[in-house]
Design a protein around this motif. Structure first.
Motif, PDB file in Angstrom:
ATOM      1  N   SER A 163       4.020 -13.353   7.186  1.00  0.00           N
ATOM      2  CA  SER A 163       3.239 -14.102   6.196  1.00  0.00           C
ATOM      3  C   SER A 163       1.782 -14.271   6.620  1.00  0.00           C
ATOM      4  N   ILE A 164       1.482 -14.030   7.908  1.00  0.00           N
ATOM      5  CA  ILE A 164       0.093 -14.194   8.363  1.00  0.00           C
ATOM      6  C   ILE A 164      -0.484 -12.884   8.914  1.00  0.00           C
ATOM      7  N   THR A 165       0.174 -11.759   8.637  1.00  0.00           N
ATOM      8  CA  THR A 165      -0.332 -10.474   9.130  1.00  0.00           C
ATOM      9  C   THR A 165      -1.149  -9.767   8.058  1.00  0.00           C
ATOM     10  N   HIS A 166      -2.049  -8.917   8.516  1.00  0.00           N
ATOM     11  CA  HIS A 166      -2.757  -7.990   7.631  1.00  0.00           C
ATOM     12  C   HIS A 166      -2.887  -6.681   8.383  1.00  0.00           C
ATOM     13  N   ARG A 167      -2.307  -5.634   7.832  1.00  0.00           N
ATOM     14  CA  ARG A 167      -2.235  -4.348   8.522  1.00  0.00           C
ATOM     15  C   ARG A 167      -3.198  -3.345   7.917  1.00  0.00           C
ATOM     16  N   ILE A 168      -3.893  -2.623   8.806  1.00  0.00           N
ATOM     17  CA  ILE A 168      -4.793  -1.552   8.387  1.00  0.00           C
ATOM     18  C   ILE A 168      -4.199  -0.250   8.901  1.00  0.00           C
ATOM     19  N   SER A 169      -3.781   0.593   7.985  1.00  0.00           N
ATOM     20  CA  SER A 169      -3.061   1.808   8.331  1.00  0.00           C
ATOM     21  C   SER A 169      -3.995   2.908   8.824  1.00  0.00           C
ATOM     22  N   ALA A 170      -3.432   3.832   9.637  1.00  0.00           N
ATOM     23  CA  ALA A 170      -4.197   5.017  10.043  1.00  0.00           C
ATOM     24  C   ALA A 170      -4.333   5.980   8.875  1.00  0.00           C
ATOM     25  N   GLN A 171      -3.338   5.934   7.952  1.00  0.00           N
ATOM     26  CA  GLN A 171      -3.358   6.811   6.785  1.00  0.00           C
ATOM     27  C   GLN A 171      -4.055   6.098   5.627  1.00  0.00           C
ATOM     28  N   LYS A 172      -5.266   6.507   5.353  1.00  0.00           N
ATOM     29  CA  LYS A 172      -6.031   5.836   4.293  1.00  0.00           C
ATOM     30  C   LYS A 172      -7.047   6.797   3.695  1.00  0.00           C
ATOM     31  N   SER A 173      -7.339   6.573   2.437  1.00  0.00           N
ATOM     32  CA  SER A 173      -8.379   7.365   1.776  1.00  0.00           C
ATOM     33  C   SER A 173      -9.730   6.741   2.063  1.00  0.00           C
ATOM     34  N   LEU A 174     -10.703   7.580   2.387  1.00  0.00           N
ATOM     35  CA  LEU A 174     -12.057   7.092   2.672  1.00  0.00           C
ATOM     36  C   LEU A 174     -13.029   7.450   1.549  1.00  0.00           C
ATOM     37  N   ALA A 175     -12.464   7.705   0.354  1.00  0.00           N
ATOM     38  CA  ALA A 175     -13.321   8.030  -0.790  1.00  0.00           C
ATOM     39  C   ALA A 175     -14.059   6.766  -1.238  1.00  0.00           C
ATOM     40  N   ALA A 197     -11.943  -9.466   5.158  1.00  0.00           N
ATOM     41  CA  ALA A 197     -11.203  -9.898   3.971  1.00  0.00           C
ATOM     42  C   ALA A 197      -9.892 -10.599   4.314  1.00  0.00           C
ATOM     43  N   ALA A 198      -9.407 -10.397   5.534  1.00  0.00           N
ATOM     44  CA  ALA A 198      -8.130 -11.015   5.923  1.00  0.00           C
ATOM     45  C   ALA A 198      -8.222 -12.540   5.843  1.00  0.00           C
ATOM     46  N   GLN A 199      -7.086 -13.159   5.595  1.00  0.00           N
ATOM     47  CA  GLN A 199      -7.032 -14.613   5.519  1.00  0.00           C
ATOM     48  C   GLN A 199      -7.407 -15.241   6.864  1.00  0.00           C
ATOM     49  N   PRO A 200      -7.882 -16.479   6.874  1.00  0.00           N
ATOM     50  CA  PRO A 200      -8.175 -17.151   8.143  1.00  0.00           C
ATOM     51  C   PRO A 200      -6.939 -17.204   9.035  1.00  0.00           C
ATOM     52  N   ASN A 201      -7.161 -17.091  10.354  1.00  0.00           N
ATOM     53  CA  ASN A 201      -6.097 -17.215  11.348  1.00  0.00           C
ATOM     54  C   ASN A 201      -4.973 -16.197  11.143  1.00  0.00           C
ATOM     55  N   SER A 202      -5.382 -14.985  10.823  1.00  0.00           N
ATOM     56  CA  SER A 202      -4.408 -13.915  10.590  1.00  0.00           C
ATOM     57  C   SER A 202      -4.083 -13.172  11.882  1.00  0.00           C
ATOM     58  N   ILE A 203      -3.019 -12.383  11.815  1.00  0.00           N
ATOM     59  CA  ILE A 203      -2.731 -11.384  12.836  1.00  0.00           C
ATOM     60  C   ILE A 203      -3.141 -10.038  12.238  1.00  0.00           C
ATOM     61  N   LEU A 204      -4.191  -9.440  12.778  1.00  0.00           N
ATOM     62  CA  LEU A 204      -4.708  -8.178  12.255  1.00  0.00           C
ATOM     63  C   LEU A 204      -4.075  -7.022  13.022  1.00  0.00           C
ATOM     64  N   ILE A 205      -3.371  -6.155  12.315  1.00  0.00           N
ATOM     65  CA  ILE A 205      -2.670  -5.026  12.920  1.00  0.00           C
ATOM     66  C   ILE A 205      -3.427  -3.757  12.553  1.00  0.00           C
ATOM     67  N   ILE A 206      -4.008  -3.096  13.543  1.00  0.00           N
ATOM     68  CA  ILE A 206      -4.842  -1.924  13.279  1.00  0.00           C
ATOM     69  C   ILE A 206      -4.195  -0.703  13.910  1.00  0.00           C
ATOM     70  N   ASP A 207      -3.791   0.234  13.073  1.00  0.00           N
ATOM     71  CA  ASP A 207      -3.159   1.469  13.526  1.00  0.00           C
ATOM     72  C   ASP A 207      -4.235   2.527  13.755  1.00  0.00           C
ATOM     73  N   GLU A 208      -4.282   3.072  14.952  1.00  0.00           N
ATOM     74  CA  GLU A 208      -5.281   4.062  15.371  1.00  0.00           C
ATOM     75  C   GLU A 208      -6.705   3.556  15.124  1.00  0.00           C
ATOM     76  N   PRO A 209      -7.121   2.537  15.844  1.00  0.00           N
ATOM     77  CA  PRO A 209      -8.454   1.960  15.652  1.00  0.00           C
ATOM     78  C   PRO A 209      -9.582   2.898  16.047  1.00  0.00           C
ATOM     79  N   GLU A 210      -9.260   3.988  16.740  1.00  0.00           N
ATOM     80  CA  GLU A 210     -10.291   4.910  17.214  1.00  0.00           C
ATOM     81  C   GLU A 210     -10.568   6.059  16.256  1.00  0.00           C
ATOM     82  N   ILE A 211      -9.774   6.202  15.202  1.00  0.00           N
ATOM     83  CA  ILE A 211      -9.834   7.384  14.348  1.00  0.00           C
ATOM     84  C   ILE A 211     -11.200   7.520  13.664  1.00  0.00           C
TER      85      ILE A 211
END
Length: 579
Positions: A55-67, A240-254
């Motif tokens: 309920s407090i996570t926000h995930r940023i996937s490695a698979q995403k469109s950059l258009a 954009a994530a809610q305050p006090n979130s757990i931010l999950i970043i997949d492949e942050p170096e891509i």
């Protein structure tokens, strides 16, 4: 609610699957490292959609469109925000109370019900939210100004903060935002991460302008590089994530240059200090760059459970080396030399089942081996060391072997290339390839004669160096803890017992005996001359003999040479199963 100070992970190798958790306390960052196929993305999806903190996570996937969208218009910021975070737009926060199956506790619609393999295509939603939020901030300030005659500095929008972070990460970019467009809030983040670009935001569009003396014209955001676009995207999502979130970043170096990665994530972490950052990566350099983070190594995922462990701390072994060793899934052999050097090239062929880890000099190899073996109860990986003979005695060699450190039977790695069987095979190749007219036997004879001439020339130098080594070893054995004049006198007497003349003559006689009898194996055991292997290239019609050997064993046709090298190298323990 304050920043989360722990992360619930599914228990490692638990027969109960996802039902048992391990609570990992952390000061603010967790890095989860694993090879491709180890289950990192599935773990990220589990944390975001199934785990107890979903309920407090926000995930940023490695698979995403950059258009990058050409233009967007502001809408209800609540609607834009919930669409971005949960994949469903609402007009009233009470909807989440009345319909608990949507929103923070159920984000699968955001991933089109494929949270593991689904690719995000939400750049438009991100920009729409940022622009809408900026519009709200602007309208609130306008309303406040109408109510008071006192000047008040306007609040920063998320686009303003985005611009700041972006420009920190890319200091050669300036992000220009005009017209108060909230979706380009990265004006602060963007331009500091990308300082050579200026991000310009007009009423419904975004553009980039290089920061140069000649004032080059701006270019549209859609023409940004992948690195510029991904930086904007990552900053925007984290803001954009809610305050006090757990931010999950997949492949942050891509898509990001290594120099930009640290600046970007340092700036984002600073901007979102209220959040717990969880990075999923296979990039060991990135993992090591998160200095204060708790590090988790994922060994494997069997379809229902993960096997993982925390990366142990070691004062003697740098964290990047620990990560590389743990991630190799092979037994480890620490050697002298540097990454990509002669030792790694040769030993990787001699010991194909081992991960070769160069550590510089012999002292560093010994320390690394001792440190890693001391942690064996945590990682279960076999570890050995391999160093040059130098002038070590039989007693020293035996003592090191008991600690898992093997010693070459000859002076150094370069001498290994000069073993007669290796010389013969390389000489045969040189003759058969018309590199030289001499036969293999003639080449070997010339190489030996050349080596003995050099040894005779250097007899005094070699005897002096080895005597000095013996003297230093003797002095290291004195009792430095002695207290009182009498005890110190006793130490001095023991130190003075070293007979320089006798040691020197013994070594000199050994060298002269090897020359007199033309004992070539003895020469390789006694003669410390790293330049010798390079100097004999002329007998093979080439400039560098070591490079010729490396080329031959790397082209798939040098198995005989590899076997000859192996026969003259220490035998390592047999590992029953190498994963």
């Amino acid at each position: 609610m304050s920043r989360p100070d722990y992360l619930n992970l599914p228990a490692s190798n638990s027969e109960h699957g996802y039902l048992i958790f391990n609570r990992l306390h952390t000061p603010g960052t967790v890095v989860i490292v694993g090879a491709n196929g180890s289950g990192k993305t599935r773990l990220g999806a589990w944390l975001d959609t199934i785990g107890p903190q979903r309920s407090i996570t926000h995930r940023i996937s490695a698979q995403k469109s950059l258009a990058f969208p050409g233009s967007v218009s502001p809408i209800s910021s609540l609607k834009a925000h919930t669409q971005l975070l949960y994949g469903i737009a609402i007009h009233d926060p009470q909807q989440f109370v009345l319909q608990p199956n949507i929103g923070p506790n159920n984000k699968e619609s955001r991933w089109e019900y494929k949270p593991v393999v689904g690719a995000l295509n939400d750049y438009t939603e991100l920009l729409t939210y940022l622009v809408s939020e900026e519009y709200d901030v602007s309208m609130a300030y306008r309303h406040q100004a109408q109510q008071s005659t006192d000047y008040t500095k306007p609040s920063d929008s998320k686009l303003d903060r985005l611009k700041l972070v972006w420009e920190r990460a890319l200091p050669n970019r300036e992000l220009i935002i005009k017209g108060g467009h909230v979706s380009v809030k990265a004006v602060n983040i963007w331009e500091q991460l990308l300082p050579h670009r200026e991000l310009t935001i007009d009423d419904d569009s975004v553009s980039i302008k290089p920061v140069t003396i000649d004032n080059t014209s701006a270019y549209a955001a859609g023409e940004m590089s992948d690195g510029e676009r991904v930086a904007f995207y990552l900053i925007g999502h984290c803001l954009a994530a809610q305050p006090n979130s757990i931010l999950i970043i997949d492949e942050p170096e891509i898509h990001l240059h290594r120099l930009v990665q640290s600046r970007l994530w340092d700036s984002i972490e600073q901007e979102r200090s209220d959040c717990l950052f969880v990075y999923l990566t296979h990039d060991l350099d990135f993992a090591a760059s998160r200095v204060e983070a708790r590090k988790i190594w994922i060994k494997k995922y069997d379809g229902s459970t993960w096997e993982w462990q925390e990366v142990p701390e070691s004062a003697e072994l740098p964290e990047e080396v620990l990560l590389a060793v743990l991630g190799s899934r092979k037994p480890v052999l620490f050697t002298e030399g540097e990454k990509g050097g002669l030792e790694q090239a040769i030993f990787s062929r001699i010991y194909p089942g081992w991960a070769i880890m160069p550590r510089g000099n012999c002292d560093q190899v010994i320390k690394a081996t001792q440190a890693f073996r001391a942690l064996r109860h945590l990682h279960g990986i076999e570890c050995q060391g391999l160093i040059d003979l130098d002038y070590r005695s039989t007693r020293e060699v035996t003592s090191l072997a008991s600690e898992g450190v093997h010693v070459l039977a000859i002076q150094e790695i370069e001498s290994l290339l000069l073993v007669e069987r290796v010389l013969g095979l390389v000489a045969t190749h040189a003759h058969n390839s018309d590199m030289v007219a001499d036969t293999a036997s003639n080449i070997i004879t010339k190489v030996k004669a050349f080596a003995f001439d050099l040894l005779q020339r250097d007899t005094d130098l070699l005897a002096s160096r080895r005597t000095a080594w013996e003297m230093e070893t003797h002095l290291h054995r004195i009792d430095r803890s002695a207290v009182g004049l009498a005890a110190l006198e006793q130490v001095r007497n023991k130190a003075s017992q070293f007979d320089v003349a006798s040691i020197y003559r013994t070594i000199e006689e050994e060298i002269k005996r090897a020359i007199a009898t033309q004992d070539y194996p003895a020469l390789l055991r006694l003669y410390n001359n790293k330049g010798l292997a390079n100097q004999i290239g002329k007998f093979f019609g080439i400039q560098s003999y070591p490079e010729l050997v490396k080329r031959l064993i790397s082209n798939g046709k040098g198995e005989e040479i590899i076997q000859a090298l192996r026969l003259s190298s220490p035998i390592l323990p047999i590992i029953n199963s190498l994963s």
